[in-house]
Design an enzyme around this catalytic site. Structure first.
Site, PDB file in Angstrom:
ATOM      1  N   ASP A 135       0.816  -1.216   0.000  1.00 51.15           N
ATOM      2  CA  ASP A 135       0.000   0.000   0.000  1.00 51.15           C
ATOM      3  C   ASP A 135       0.850   1.266   0.000  1.00 51.15           C
ATOM      4  O   ASP A 135       0.323   2.368  -0.217  1.00 51.15           O
ATOM      5  CB  ASP A 135      -0.964   0.009   1.189  1.00 51.15           C
ATOM      6  CG  ASP A 135      -0.274  -0.009   2.548  1.00 51.15           C
ATOM      7  OD1 ASP A 135       0.975  -0.115   2.595  1.00 51.15           O
ATOM      8  OD2 ASP A 135      -0.983   0.066   3.571  1.00 51.15           O
ATOM      9  N   LYS A 164       8.463  -0.130  -6.090  1.00 49.23           N
ATOM     10  CA  LYS A 164       7.313  -1.038  -6.092  1.00 49.23           C
ATOM     11  C   LYS A 164       6.207  -0.495  -6.994  1.00 49.23           C
ATOM     12  O   LYS A 164       5.540  -1.261  -7.708  1.00 49.23           O
ATOM     13  CB  LYS A 164       6.787  -1.249  -4.673  1.00 49.23           C
ATOM     14  CG  LYS A 164       7.676  -2.103  -3.796  1.00 49.23           C
ATOM     15  CD  LYS A 164       7.862  -3.510  -4.342  1.00 49.23           C
ATOM     16  CE  LYS A 164       6.611  -4.351  -4.227  1.00 49.23           C
ATOM     17  NZ  LYS A 164       6.832  -5.755  -4.671  1.00 49.23           N
TER      18      LYS A 164
END
Length: 355
Positions: A135, A164
């Site tokens: 997240d 990421k």
């Protein structure tokens, strides 16, 4: 019986996933892991003798080695967890994160595409590439009522989260451009057994047991959604076996806590579960100290995990309280695992096992 290839399967989340698959299903698992500092074969000791388990020491940036492993194993599912994941390390040395998280993911995608394109139409329809992300790619939430959803715009803050985010984009591009069947999951902060000692929760537990300071960044008010790693492993398997190609699923623990509260909870549990304290320590909470905040430190993360619940029926089993109790108990009862990391002996042991 499925054949599942797991990259990064000797790491924290990867090993939990492998243990879950082998204990709860009839599937076969091949782990590819280069055994960097955070990879530890001791985390796979419970499944090491399982005839459905195999391990190959491979750097995912080594395309030829990855191709060879895939061709030999012929997986129906690839679950890609191999990544550099520590924000502080990414600030000190970002290039390693670019190499593993971006270049390594690209290599895995190309290896998967090459393999997938060689399959029959029936085999192609059963194949899936599952990319496990974080997240942190979404950046910071502005207020207490916002949540990350599957459509939240990306706004990474650290070199780790930026790499990421890049890998997520690559995965979706390979789906859009080449038709490779993919799924992306973005999870909240994991914790639980076998957690590498550099991360907040295991670091606090181990330091407290040794009577060392418990350093908390800034005012300790940074909020995270905490997800017990075994709940995450169960969710990952559910997504890769029941989810729809091309979709993204957020996985969260429904447990928002600020760092200060996390450390105070750990101290309270240690008072109960490890009452005999190190010399000079009256209360574990007395060890808490504040240190300068991390550069670019995001203030709040919170996951809306409604989609995975609605579509796949997944919810976490553990509450924050039950998961933290299990975690503290595990670290108290398994000192050999984390002491071998602290003294470095796990590096020699794992190399012997890998060869």
């Amino acid at each position: 019986m499925r054949r599942i290839l797991v990259t990064g399967g000797a790491g924290f989340i990867g090993s939990a996933l492998v243990r879950h698959i082998l204990s709860s299903t009839e599937d076969q698992v091949l782990v590819l892991d280069k055994l960097s500092y955070a990879g530890n074969l001791a985390s796979l000791a419970l499944v090491a003798d399982n005839p459905r388990f195999a391990f190959i020491k491979v750097d995912i940036c080594d395309r030829a080695a990855v191709d060879e492993a895939i061709a030999a194993f012929q997986p129906q599912l690839i679950m890609h967890l191999a990544a550099e994941s520590h924000v502080d390390r990414s600030i000190d040395g970002p290039l390693a994160f670019v190499e593993t998280n971006i270049v390594g993911t690209c290599m895995m995608l190309e290896a998967a595409r090459h393999y997938w394109s060689s399959l029959s139409e029936k085999e192609k329809s059963a194949f899936l590439f599952h990319h496990i992300s974080t997240d942190e790619v979404f950046g910071d939430l502005e207020n207490d009522t916002d949540f990350f959803t599957e459509t939240t715009p990306y706004a990474p803050s650290s070199p780790y989260s930026a790499t990421k985010a890049s890998s997520d984009h690559l995965v979706r591009a390979w789906h859009r451009t080449y038709g490779l069947p993919v799924i992306v999951t973005n999870c909240s902060n994991n914790y639980g057994p076998y957690h590498f000692p550099e991360k907040l929760i295991p670091l606090m537990i181990i330091n407290a047991l040794a009577g060392k300071p418990l350093p908390v960044y800034g005012d300790g008010g940074q909020i995270r959604d905490w997800l017990y790693v075994e709940d995450h492993a169960r969710a990952l398997y559910q997504v890769v076996t029941q989810g729809k190609a091309g979709e993204t699923y957020n996985i969260g623990g429904h447990n928002e806590r600020c760092n200060r509260e996390v450390v105070e909870t750990l101290c309270a549990l240690l008072e109960e579960l490890a009452p005999e304290k190190p010399a000079g320590v009256n209360h574990y909470r007395d060890l808490i100290i504040r240190v300068a905040d991390r550069p670019g430190h995001d203030r709040r993360y919170a996951i809306d995990a409604g989609k995975i619940e609605r579509e796949l029926g997944w919810r976490p089993d553990e509450t924050f309280e039950s998961g933290m109790r299990k975690t503290v108990s595990w670290f108290i009862n398994n000192p050999v695992w984390w002491q071998s990391i602290l003294d470095g002996s796990y590096r020699g042991e794992r190399l012997g096992l890998a060869l």
